[in-house]
Every structure is written in structure tokens, then in C-alpha cells.
Write a protein that holds these residues in place. Structure first.
Motif, short mmCIF file in Angstrom:
data_model
loop_
_atom_site.label_atom_id
_atom_site.label_comp_id
_atom_site.label_asym_id
_atom_site.label_seq_id
_atom_site.Cartn_x
_atom_site.Cartn_y
_atom_site.Cartn_z
N LYS A 123 0.83 -1.20 0.00
CA LYS A 123 0.00 0.00 0.00
C LYS A 123 0.86 1.26 0.00
N PRO A 124 0.35 2.36 -0.56
CA PRO A 124 1.06 3.64 -0.44
C PRO A 124 1.27 3.97 1.04
N GLY A 125 2.41 4.56 1.35
CA GLY A 125 2.72 4.87 2.74
C GLY A 125 3.59 3.83 3.40
N VAL A 126 3.91 2.73 2.67
CA VAL A 126 4.82 1.70 3.17
C VAL A 126 6.08 1.73 2.29
N ILE A 127 7.23 1.96 2.89
CA ILE A 127 8.47 2.03 2.12
C ILE A 127 9.57 1.25 2.84
N SER A 128 10.65 1.03 2.14
CA SER A 128 11.85 0.45 2.75
C SER A 128 12.86 1.57 2.96
N PHE A 129 13.98 1.24 3.56
CA PHE A 129 15.04 2.24 3.79
C PHE A 129 16.34 1.64 3.27
N ARG A 130 16.65 1.96 1.99
CA ARG A 130 17.78 1.29 1.35
C ARG A 130 18.63 2.21 0.49
N ASN A 131 18.03 3.31 -0.02
CA ASN A 131 18.78 4.17 -0.93
C ASN A 131 18.40 5.63 -0.75
N ILE A 132 18.99 6.49 -1.57
CA ILE A 132 18.77 7.93 -1.45
C ILE A 132 17.31 8.28 -1.71
N ASP A 133 16.68 7.60 -2.66
CA ASP A 133 15.26 7.88 -2.95
C ASP A 133 14.40 7.61 -1.72
N ASP A 134 14.72 6.56 -0.97
CA ASP A 134 13.97 6.27 0.25
C ASP A 134 14.13 7.41 1.26
N CYS A 135 15.35 7.95 1.37
CA CYS A 135 15.59 9.09 2.26
C CYS A 135 14.70 10.27 1.87
N ASN A 136 14.69 10.57 0.59
CA ASN A 136 13.89 11.72 0.12
C ASN A 136 12.41 11.51 0.38
N THR A 137 11.94 10.26 0.18
CA THR A 137 10.53 9.97 0.43
C THR A 137 10.18 10.18 1.90
N MET A 138 11.05 9.70 2.80
CA MET A 138 10.79 9.85 4.24
C MET A 138 10.79 11.32 4.63
N MET A 139 11.68 12.12 4.06
CA MET A 139 11.72 13.55 4.37
C MET A 139 10.47 14.26 3.85
N GLY A 154 16.65 -3.84 14.19
CA GLY A 154 18.08 -4.01 13.94
C GLY A 154 18.76 -2.67 13.76
N LEU A 155 20.01 -2.73 13.31
CA LEU A 155 20.79 -1.50 13.18
C LEU A 155 20.14 -0.50 12.25
N LEU A 156 19.79 -0.92 11.03
CA LEU A 156 19.25 0.02 10.05
C LEU A 156 17.89 0.54 10.49
N GLY A 157 17.09 -0.31 11.11
CA GLY A 157 15.79 0.13 11.59
C GLY A 157 15.91 1.21 12.66
N LEU A 158 16.86 1.05 13.57
CA LEU A 158 17.05 2.05 14.62
C LEU A 158 17.58 3.36 14.05
N GLU A 159 18.44 3.25 13.05
CA GLU A 159 18.95 4.48 12.42
C GLU A 159 17.82 5.21 11.69
N ALA A 160 16.93 4.45 11.04
CA ALA A 160 15.78 5.08 10.39
C ALA A 160 14.88 5.76 11.42
N ALA A 161 14.67 5.09 12.54
CA ALA A 161 13.82 5.65 13.59
C ALA A 161 14.43 6.93 14.15
N ARG A 162 15.76 6.94 14.33
CA ARG A 162 16.42 8.14 14.83
C ARG A 162 16.25 9.30 13.84
N GLY A 163 16.36 8.99 12.55
CA GLY A 163 16.16 10.02 11.53
C GLY A 163 14.76 10.57 11.53
N LEU A 164 13.77 9.69 11.69
CA LEU A 164 12.37 10.14 11.71
C LEU A 164 12.09 11.02 12.93
N LEU A 165 12.72 10.68 14.05
CA LEU A 165 12.59 11.55 15.23
C LEU A 165 13.15 12.94 14.93
N ASN A 166 14.31 12.96 14.30
CA ASN A 166 14.93 14.24 13.95
C ASN A 166 14.05 15.05 13.00
#
Length: 714
Positions: A123-139, A154-166
Motif C-alpha cells: 500500500k502507499p505509505g509503506v516504504i523500505s530504507f535502502r537508498n537515497i530515494d527512500d531518504c527523500n521519500t521519508m523527508m 536491527g541496526l538500520l531500523g534504529l537508524e531510520a527511527a532516529r532520523g524520523l525523530l529528527n
């Protein structure tokens, strides 16, 4: 000579690292074409979280910009996906119809985010966190919505969560295990991490399985298997990776979980190689940067037609900042994999250290809050060092502890394991090249340019170099001779890291003051070349050589006592076969006697072996002339085979760690007898030394193993 055509499928870190190594070895051998399915040049995927958190821009994490490809003459196709490999005609074809021929082909397609079979996951609103495009989408989402869920602790999930908090989003993390980062941490360190992240604003749902994504037209949250729900506007999937192997499978290359490769990164189809996360070596597909870089270096030497040791696998490790918290993990750390050798917790400093063991050897380690000891623990795990090799706890944390550790670290010790950059290399970049900042050192040496985990230690070494200058290098050891400013430690490190075709090429590359050098430095360089690169053919090169430094004499004396159980002459002849072909840094004399009734001066020889009631006793470091030195006991061996292995491994360790022109007794005083004993008591490491001695001199065949079959009646 006509250049060969090399095609690289994949513009990521592993494939381009291999290209970088090729240009170091032979920049004129290939016309190189690179296909990347992203529109960006080569960038550091590991640092995407820094972009998401706002600490870096996309330009900051680019490893090789557009100009690099142009300067190297590399044809780069971005936004192009290779869809077919024509192995019979040695061509690749892209989705847009581009066809390019190759003589050699590297598949470096990496991996994609693993998407679990959860209902509604597309569904729209569900993404992965793997590349620059994913970063832009989250922002972009953070500008419109308020709540986010990250599936994966895991490591990448926690880093994504930290970014979303920021980015200002309320963030929940769902994890299907009882504690965070369960592949890299134990329960204690994971609980410390969780407490820190909860203070930063994250919320955690542990031991939870996601059944479906709720919402009609777009994602509105998740439903757990128990029926409860959690609302969110954005859902980020970060539960692992899946190697990209579909291209290889369609052209008939043998695959399993990833593309199967041998020890030289060759696939099942001739002229086609694979490297990185898409490659499976001896049943393992690696997802960390250091193993991928090690593979790239081996493959580069293979493609350039140079002799190389095979790739035999890597010891994966992680040394990173997880949302601002320093974490290091290596080896067997899970419950049941190994026993606890050391466990320490400092509640005041907020640090935790655990070291595991199995069979008396160090097998894994975890550091939380202070990772100063990370590189030294990694070294201990790699060589399966005995538990007795564990150091005392590091000093104060923070800048003082790092600065003290940087000062105490030997020049040869690795600071950046991803790029194999030693302390000495960083020191020389500051002192000799005039670099002033960590950023300049990173760009010059590549230290900290990959995972970034070594950045604090690299910065500490830079500070140390700026404060101490040349006096900080190897305790201000004098240069090898007047032809160079390099001391023996620096010269050894330089030759170990790079192959030279001959002595004069090494002098030219290392900035020798005199083009032809002198007797001292020519002999030193030749010795280190033979030591670290025994496959090189350098015998025909014209140079000055002092033959005395290649001499080893073995004196053998047997007892007149007919009841003597030890046959020293037979053991001596066996050892002589291995020892005499070896090049040595200084003349070595060895004495072997069957018993104390015929001492033969074993305690005043460089290597002394004598029979005793407890078995063979092996001594090293004796010296009969001024200053007289008594040999020190290395160890006791019950059998002839063990005595031979201990004696050969001791001599090989001396060859590898001493300086040219340094006698055995001087080496022992410099290294320390305790450290030497600990290294030789590591059975795996001892066997490696024996094998390397055989490779350097006369191969030790199975039917000629040291001491095999020897008994007192032979």
C-alpha cells in the motif's frame, strides 16, 4: 598493448572498490564500463542515516563524484538496469537496449530490502530504507504527517527511527525478538541501548509480529497477530536484505541464497565474477563493508593477472554509532555460542564490555558506550587468541581515553578495518603530507570513509600526530639509513600493504633520497619483499646484498647416555630442512641436544632445544658474546612433533615481527617474552606460522611433518 574490456554491473561500494584497486595495480589494462540503476554516482550507503538525520547532505556521502569517473576514463551509465548477460557472445544488455561487450564481467548488484509477506505491505505509505530515494521519500512524508512506525529493531531500523525523530515524527519501533539488535548485542547491552533510545523519544514494541497493514487507500497503521493495532501515517520496513541475483539466475549462473563464487570470486561461467552482497562464498553472503572490500582487493589482483592469496572468508564485525551511542560487536556473542570470559558494567560512565571464549580462545566481544578497544579485540578474535591475551580495561572514556589509547597504539595496528588503514599510515599522512584535519586524512587514506565506526579513533590519532610530529612515530625510532626518513616499522608496513616489482620501484614509490640506496636499505627492502610477497620473482634484480643475513646454523649434539629417550639428531635434521631455505633478518644459531647431560650451550643460542624429564624444552634469545644473554623458556613440548612446531613457529614469528638486522635477543626484549609466549600458545596461530614458514622455504608435506614418527628408537 590493446586494453581489455571490463564491465561492472553495479555502481555501489563493492564494485567500485574493486575498480579503485584495479587502478592502483594497473591503470592501463582495462577500458572500464560501469552500469548503475540509480541516477547518482557511487555513494556510501552506510551513511544514509546521516542524511536522514540531517547531519550530512547527499553530496557529503558521495565516495566518487562524476569527475572521478571522467578522470579515470570510466564510461558510467546511471539509471540503466542490465537485464541480460549474453555469456556466449560476452555481452551485456540493458533495459533501454544498450549492448556492451566484455572480456571480463563483474556482477556487483548488491542487495535489496527484504519485504516480508505481510498483508497490505504494498500500500502507499509503506516504504523500505535502502537508498537515497527512500531518504527523500521519508523527508517528504515528514513534512505532511506526524506518526511513523519502523518494523525492524536491527541496526538500520534504529537508524531510520532516529532520523524520523529528527524530522519531527513520533516514532514507534516494532521488533519480533525480545531485545533490540539481537544479532549484534546481548540482553544487557540491548537493554542499555533501549533505555538510551527511549530517552531520545522512541517507543518500542518487542516480541511483536505484524499481521497486516491497515488502511483502505493508503497505510494507516499495523495490526499485530494478537489483534491489537497501532496507528501511523508512514511505515518503514527494515527487517533485512535479499541479494539481487535474478540477473545471474536468468543467464544460468549457479546461485544459492546469492551468486556462488570460489576463493577467487569466480562464478560458474568463465570470465564472469561476483563481489559484494550479491556473492556467496563458502556458504556465506556478507552484508558488512569490510568483507566486501576484502573481496574486491582479491578480485582486482585476479583480473590484473597478479598472484594473490585466495579469499578465505572474513570475520564480520560492527563498530558504529547507533543514534549517537557507540557500539562494537564481533564474533560469537549469542547465548549458547560461547562462554563469558569477561563482563564489566560501569553505571557511572554508562559503558559495558563483554568478551566471550570457547576452548580457551577469544571468540567474540561487545562494547557499549566506549569502543576504544574495538580494533584490538577484533584482532584477538580474528586470530583466536588465548583468553590470557585480554588487556586490562580502558581508561577514562571520552577524549582523554581515546587520546591515551591512540598514544599507546602501535603504528602497525589497524584503525580503519574496512579500508585496512593503520595508525602509522594516518600518522604519516599528517606528518609527511601536511594534512591538518580528519576530513583531509579521510580523503587521503580512506580511513573512516566507509562505516564511520572508527572515526573517533581516527580523530584521536590525527590529534596525536599534530601534537607529537615525527617523535610520535614508532617512539621516534631512527630511520633505516641515511637514504630515507622511514624507520623499520614504517618500511615494513609500507611493503606489506603494497607489492613492488623490484627494490628500485619500492625506493621510488617510498620517496628515497638516493635513487640507488645503499647496502643497508637495499638489503632491508629485499628482505621485507621476500617476507611479505614470497611469490614475487626479484632474484634477478641488481642490488647490494649481505649474504650473512641469510645464514642459519644448526648445531646438534646427542647424549652418550644410551637410556636417553630423545633423539636430537633426527629432530635436528627435520628442522634443518625447513629452516635452512628461509631468509632471515640476522644470523641465527640453533642448538639441539638430547638431554641435560649434553647441554651443548642451548641457553646461549638464538634457538635452543633440549630433552628434559617433562619433555622437550624450547628456549629463545640466548647470546654467547657480549652482552651475554640467557635464553628464555618459550615452552615445553611432550612430543617431537610439538617441539618441532613450537620451534619453527617461534623462528617464523621472529622473521615476521623483527626488523632487518635485529638479533633474536633484541627482538625478544623489544616485543616482550610474555606476548611472544601468548601468541605461540594460540594453537591455530601457531599452525599458521608453521605453514607460512613452509611456504617461504621448503613446503612441509604430510609425510614430512615436523617430528612425525620420531621416537627414541629411530
Amino acid at each position: 598493448m590493446k586494453r581489455k574490456k571490463l564491465v561492472v554491473i553495479g555502481n555501489g561500494m563493492a564494485g567500485i572498490k574493486c575498480v579503485e584497486e584495479i587502478y592502483k595495480l594497473d591503470p592501463q589494462q582495462f577500458h572500464i564500463t560501469v552500469f548503475g540503476n540509480e541516477v547518482h554516482p557511487n555513494y556510501n550507503r552506510i551513511l544514509l542515516s546521516k542524511v536522514l538525520q540531517g547531519d550530512s547532505s547527499i553530496n557529503d556521502i558521495v565516495l566518487n563524484d562524476w569527475s572521478w569517473y571522467e578522470e579515470k576514463g570510466i564510461r558510467l551509465y546511471t539509471g540503466e538496469t542490465v537485464v541480460r548477460i549474453h555469456a556466449e557472445t560476452q555481452e551485456v544488455e540493458t533495459a533501454s537496449g544498450i549492448r556492451t561487450a566484455y572480456d571480463s564481467l563483474i556482477i556487483a548488484t548488491g542487495s535489496s530490502a527484504f519485504i516480508p509477506p505481510i498483508a497490505g505491505v504494498r500500500k502507499p505509505g509503506v516504504i523500505s530504507f535502502r537508498n537515497i530515494d527512500d531518504c527523500n521519500t521519508m523527508m517528504d512524508y515528514a513534512k505532511k504527517y506526524r506518526k511513523a512506525i519502523v518494523i525492524g529493531g536491527g541496526l538500520l531500523g534504529l537508524e531510520a527511527a532516529r532520523g524520523l525523530l529528527n524530522l519531527g515524527m513520533e516514532t514507534d519501533v516494532i521488533h519480533n525478538a525480545p531485545y533490540l539488535m539481537n544479532r549484534q548485542l546481548d540482553r544487557m547491552s540491548a537493554d542499555l541501548l533501549r533505555a538510551e533510545l527511549e530517552q531520545q523519544g522512541m517507543r518500542f514494541w518487542l516480541n511483536k509480529e505484524t499481521e497486516s497493514i491497515i488502511g483502505l487507500n493508503r497505510a494507516k497503521g499495523v495490526r499485530f497477530t494478537g489483534g491489537s493495532t497501532l496507528e501511523a501515517d508512514l511505515i518503514v520496513i527494515s527487517v533485512g536484505i535479499r541479494p539481487n541475483i535474478q540477473l545471474a539466475k536468468t543467464c544460468g549462473i549457479e546461485t544459492n541464497r546469492a551468486i556462488i563464487v570460489d576463493d577467487f570470486m569466480r562464478t560458474s561461467i568463465p570470465h564472469v565474477y561476483a563481489v559484494g552482497e550479491c556473492a556467496e562464498h563458502r556458504g556465506t553472503a556478507y552484508g558488512l563493508v569490510a568483507p566486501l572490500y576484502e573481496q574486491g582487493k582479491v578480485l582486482a589482483r585476479v583480473l590484473c593477472g597478479q598472484d594473490t592469496d585466495p579469499y578465505t572468508g572474513s570475520v564480520p564485525y560492527a563498530q558504529l554509532k547507533v543514534s549517537g551511542v557507540e557500539v562494537f560487536s564481533v564474533g560469537d556473542i549469542r547465548e549458547g555460542e560461547a562462554d563469558t570470559a569477561l563482563q564489566m558494567y560501569d553505571g557511572v560512565r554508562g559503558t559495558y564490555k563483554k568478551v566471550t571464549m570457547k576452548g580457551g580462545t577469544i571468540r567474540g566481544a561487545i562494547l557499549f558506550g566506549d569502543t576504544v578497544e574495538g580494533t584490538s579485540l577484533l584482532s584477538l578474535v580474528k586470530r583466536k587468541a588465548p583468553v590470557s591475551a585480554l588487556s586490562t580495561p580502558a581508561g577514562n572514556s571520552g577524549g582523554g581515553g581515546l587520546d591515551a589509547a591512540a598514544a599507546d597504539m602501535p603504528d602497525r595496528e589497524t584503525v580503519c578495518a574496512c579500508n585496512a588503514v593503520s595508525k602509522g599510515a594516518i600518522m604519516r599522512a599528517v606528518i609527511e603530507d601536511g594534512l591538518q584535519t580528519p576530513e583531509q586524512v579521510r580523503d587521503c587514506t580512506k580511513a573512516s570513509s566507509s562505516c564511520g565506526g572508527c572515526r573517533p579513533m581516527m580523530e584521536a590519532v590525527v590529534r596525536y600526530a599534530l601534537r607529537n610530529g615525527k617523535e610520535g612515530l614508532s617512539s621516534a625510532a631512527p630511520p633505516v639509513c641515511g637514504c630515507t626518513e622511514l624507520n623499520h616499522e614504517m618500511l615494513k608496513a609500507s611493503i606489506a600493504q603494497k607489492e613492488f616489482s623490484d627494490i628500485h620501484e619500492a625506493m621510488l614509490f617510498l620517496g628515497w633520497k638516493k635513487p640507488l640506496g645503499c647496502e643497508i636499505c637495499q638489503s632491508s627492502i629485499r628482505y621485507y619483499l621476500e617476507l611479505f610477497h614470497p611469490r614475487l620473482s626479484i632474484q634477478e634484480v641488481s642490488f647490494v646484498k649481505d649474504e650473512k643475513y641469510n645464514s642459519l646454523s644448526v648445531g646438534i649434539k646427542t647424549s652418550e647416555d644410551k637410556d636417553e629417550e630423545f633423539n636430537s639428531r633426527y629432530l635436528g635434521e627435520k628442522l634443518r630442512k625447513v629452516w635452512e631455505p628461509l631468509s632471515l633478518p640476522y644470523p641465527v644459531k640453533a642448538a639441539i641436544t638430547s638431554g641435560m647431560n649434553s647441554p651443548a650451550g642451548v641457553l646461549v643460542h638464538d634457538i635452543g632445544i633440549t630433552g628434559a624429564p617433562a619433555g622437550w624444552e624450547i628456549f629463545a634469545g640466548g647470546h654467547a658474546e657480549h652482552p651475554v644473554k640467557q635464553g628464555q623458556l618459550i615452552g615445553i613440548a611432550e612430543t617431537d612433533e610439538q617441539a618441532g612446531e613450537l620451534a619453527v613457529s617461534c623462528l617464523q614469528l621472529y622473521r615476521e615481527r623483527s626488523y632487518y638486522g635485529e638479533s633474536v635477543w633484541k627482538w625478544i626484549e623489544r616485543e616482550g617474552i610474555v606476548e611472544i609466549r601468548e601468541m605461540l600458545f594460540d594453537l591455530d596461530f601457531r599452525q599458521e606460522l608453521v605453514e607460512r614458514a613452509g611456504d617461504a622455504g621448503m613446503p612441509i608435506k604430510n609425510d614430512e611433518r615436523l617430528g612425525e614418527g620420531i621416537c627414541g628408537n629411530c
